[in-house]
Scaffold this active site. Structure first.
Site, PDB file in Angstrom:
ATOM      1  N   GLU A  25       0.824  -1.221   0.000  1.00  0.00           N
ATOM      2  CA  GLU A  25       0.000   0.000   0.000  1.00  0.00           C
ATOM      3  C   GLU A  25       0.854   1.265   0.000  1.00  0.00           C
ATOM      4  OE1 GLU A  25      -1.500   1.777   3.506  1.00  0.00           O
ATOM      5  OE2 GLU A  25      -1.207  -0.036   4.696  1.00  0.00           O
ATOM      6  N   LYS A  86      -5.956  10.469   0.866  1.00  0.00           N
ATOM      7  CA  LYS A  86      -5.907   9.128   1.466  1.00  0.00           C
ATOM      8  C   LYS A  86      -7.142   8.390   0.970  1.00  0.00           C
ATOM      9  CE  LYS A  86      -6.389   7.080   6.094  1.00  0.00           C
ATOM     10  NZ  LYS A  86      -6.546   7.399   7.528  1.00  0.00           N
ATOM     11  N   VAL A 106      -5.477   0.241   3.149  1.00  0.00           N
ATOM     12  CA  VAL A 106      -5.642  -1.209   3.048  1.00  0.00           C
ATOM     13  C   VAL A 106      -6.861  -1.529   2.175  1.00  0.00           C
ATOM     14  CG1 VAL A 106      -6.232  -3.302   4.345  1.00  0.00           C
ATOM     15  CG2 VAL A 106      -4.452  -1.755   5.199  1.00  0.00           C
ATOM     16  N   ASP A 138     -16.442   5.622  14.434  1.00  0.00           N
ATOM     17  CA  ASP A 138     -15.255   5.533  13.582  1.00  0.00           C
ATOM     18  C   ASP A 138     -14.764   4.091  13.491  1.00  0.00           C
ATOM     19  OD1 ASP A 138     -12.933   5.846  12.171  1.00  0.00           O
ATOM     20  OD2 ASP A 138     -12.155   7.500  13.381  1.00  0.00           O
ATOM     21  N   ALA A 141     -12.984   1.317   7.061  1.00  0.00           N
ATOM     22  CA  ALA A 141     -13.535   0.565   5.928  1.00  0.00           C
ATOM     23  C   ALA A 141     -12.693  -0.675   5.614  1.00  0.00           C
ATOM     24  CB  ALA A 141     -13.623   1.461   4.696  1.00  0.00           C
ATOM     25  N   ASP A 142     -11.494  -0.749   6.188  1.00  0.00           N
ATOM     26  CA  ASP A 142     -10.658  -1.938   5.959  1.00  0.00           C
ATOM     27  C   ASP A 142     -11.379  -3.220   6.383  1.00  0.00           C
ATOM     28  OD1 ASP A 142      -8.695  -0.114   5.267  1.00  0.00           O
ATOM     29  OD2 ASP A 142      -7.437  -0.478   7.033  1.00  0.00           O
ATOM     30  N   LYS A 159      -3.693  -1.929  14.338  1.00  0.00           N
ATOM     31  CA  LYS A 159      -2.836  -0.993  15.067  1.00  0.00           C
ATOM     32  C   LYS A 159      -3.324  -0.839  16.514  1.00  0.00           C
ATOM     33  CE  LYS A 159      -3.017   2.029  11.592  1.00  0.00           C
ATOM     34  NZ  LYS A 159      -3.071   1.304  10.325  1.00  0.00           N
TER      35      LYS A 159
HETATM   36  N1  PSU Z   1      -0.227   0.356   8.571  1.00  0.00           N
HETATM   37  C1  PSU Z   1       0.793   1.103   9.071  1.00  0.00           C
HETATM   38  N2  PSU Z   1       0.662   2.477   8.955  1.00  0.00           N
HETATM   39  C2  PSU Z   1      -0.440   3.074   8.347  1.00  0.00           C
HETATM   40  C3  PSU Z   1      -1.489   2.261   7.830  1.00  0.00           C
HETATM   41  C4  PSU Z   1      -1.325   0.903   7.968  1.00  0.00           C
HETATM   42  O1  PSU Z   1       1.777   0.583   9.616  1.00  0.00           O
HETATM   43  O2  PSU Z   1      -0.491   4.299   8.243  1.00  0.00           O
HETATM   44  C5  PSU Z   1      -2.709   2.891   7.162  1.00  0.00           C
HETATM   45  C6  PSU Z   1      -3.394   1.880   6.246  1.00  0.00           C
HETATM   46  O3  PSU Z   1      -3.462   2.456   4.956  1.00  0.00           O
HETATM   47  C7  PSU Z   1      -4.776   1.672   6.821  1.00  0.00           C
HETATM   48  C8  PSU Z   1      -5.040   3.027   7.385  1.00  0.00           C
HETATM   49  O4  PSU Z   1      -5.702   1.275   5.855  1.00  0.00           O
HETATM   50  O5  PSU Z   1      -3.772   3.325   8.044  1.00  0.00           O
HETATM   51  C9  PSU Z   1      -6.223   3.030   8.326  1.00  0.00           C
HETATM   52  O6  PSU Z   1      -6.804   4.294   8.300  1.00  0.00           O
HETATM   53  P1  PSU Z   1      -8.276   4.536   8.935  1.00  0.00           P
HETATM   54  O7  PSU Z   1      -8.081   4.182  10.383  1.00  0.00           O
HETATM   55  O8  PSU Z   1      -8.575   6.017   8.719  1.00  0.00           O
HETATM   56  O9  PSU Z   1      -9.221   3.623   8.213  1.00  0.00           O
HETATM   57 MN    MN Z   2     -11.733   6.136  10.362  1.00  0.00          MN
END
Ligand code: PSU
Ligand code: MN
Length: 305
Positions: A25, A86, A106, A138, A141-142, A159
């Site tokens: 990604e 993003k 992702v 929140d 969408a992953d 994470k």
């Molecule tokens: N993994 C990492 N660092 C990141 C991400 C993943 O080590 O920054 C990114 C990925 O692209 C994942 C996104 O899809 O963070 C999640 O963002 P959100 O929580 O807004 O869906």
């Molecule tokens: Mn989010």
């Protein structure tokens, strides 16, 4: 309508030869790590994939074209670009349609990988259910993407800034196989283990590939989440991280950080508060995932033959 899609030279060659390809990604490059470590890491991770016998395909949208694999100069310019969007499932088509530039999360990387016929994708950690989601709603969408797009995603879990219990509950509800690699407990991104038992455990790339192929044969939509623990010597113990995560979260709340900014803000603050240690760990776990991803991709090719 044809999708404006282009392949890097090495990905085009691998497609022609029918050899293993691993998707990577780009949001981790533009929003997950600071320059210049982001570009350095992206290059090292691509090389890890090659060293394990597969071809890396870093995915991004540039000038309205979906790139499956970036040439060296493209990776450089993406790593230094400001104000890159993003992209997730909600906005990737709009970005391409309007000729924009965007980094794929992702979810969006899974969509692009499937379009390009790539079945394995390696990253750091997936997005998930944020703490306080009962009021903010929140949820990344992953999670829904894993339920509907047939790509095996290799990550170090979700994470640890997230509500991990709720994240894994949602994955179970959505019918996503969550497989710990080589251990019984789920890893927690910067930490190799957690107190959460993994729903499934596998010990070889061959088993993981076979399980994905079996899902397809049974007509089950969606992919698999492989939770690959960070190498023990690179991890940050959970009790060291907990107060740092708590501080970053309370700052995000005080500053009204919301929506797409939440994850990049938290990762950035944790980097500062750990004096870079979180980034060192993040790099180690992404590299580890790229190596396993390449092995799974080779197994997918071997077992599909
Ligand atoms: N993994 C990492 N660092 C990141 C991400 C993943 O080590 O920054 C990114 C990925 O692209 C994942 C996104 O899809 O963070 C999640 O963002 P959100 O929580 O807004 O869906
Ligand atoms: Mn989010």
């Amino acid at each position: 309508m044809t999708i404006p899609m282009t392949f890097s030279a090495e990905v085009a060659a691998a497609r022609k030869a029918g050899t293993a390809i691993v998707a990577l990604e780009s949001t981790i490059i533009t929003h997950g790590m600071p320059f210049p470590q982001n570009v350095e890491t992206a290059r090292i991770v691509e090389q890890d994939v090659r060293d394990n016998g597969a071809t890396p395909a870093t995915i991004a949208v540039m000038n309205g074209t979906l790139h499956i694999g970036l040439e060296a100069d493209e990776l450089d310019s993406l790593g230094q670009a400001q104000n890159v969007a993003k992209l997730s499932r909600a906005d990737i088509a709009a970005c391409i349609a309007t000729g924009g530039n965007g980094a794929t999360t992702v979810a969006a990387t899974m969509i692009a990988a499937q379009l390009a016929g790539i079945s394995v994708f390696a990253t750091g950690g997936i997005g998930g259910v944020h703490r306080g989601a009962e009021t903010s709603f929140d949820i990344s969408a992953d999670l829904h993407e894993l339920a509907q797009t047939a790509v095996t995603v290799v990550a170090a879990g979700a994470k640890a800034i997230l509500d991990l219990e709720k994240t894994f509950e949602v994955l179970e509800t959505l019918g996503v196989p969550v497989i710990a690699y080589g251990q019984d407990a789920l890893p927690a991104f910067w930490s190799a283990t957690s107190d959460m038992p993994a729903p499934l455990r596998m010990d070889t790339a061959a088993q993981i590939a076979k399980a994905q192929i079996m899902r397809g044969a049974m007509g089950l939509a969606g992919g698999q989440l492989i939770c690959n623990p960070i190498p023990a010597d690179a991890q940050i113990p959970a009790d060291v991280l907990a107060p740092v995560i708590a501080q970053a979260l309370s700052e995000a709340e005080a500053q009204n950080v919301s929506a797409k900014q939440v994850t990049p803000f938290l990762l950035g603050r944790i980097f500062e508060l750990t004096k870079g240690r979180s980034l060192t760990a993040n790099i180690a776990l992404v590299r580890n995932n790229a190596c396993l991803g390449a092995q799974i991709a080779r197994e997918m090719v071997a077992q599909s033959a």
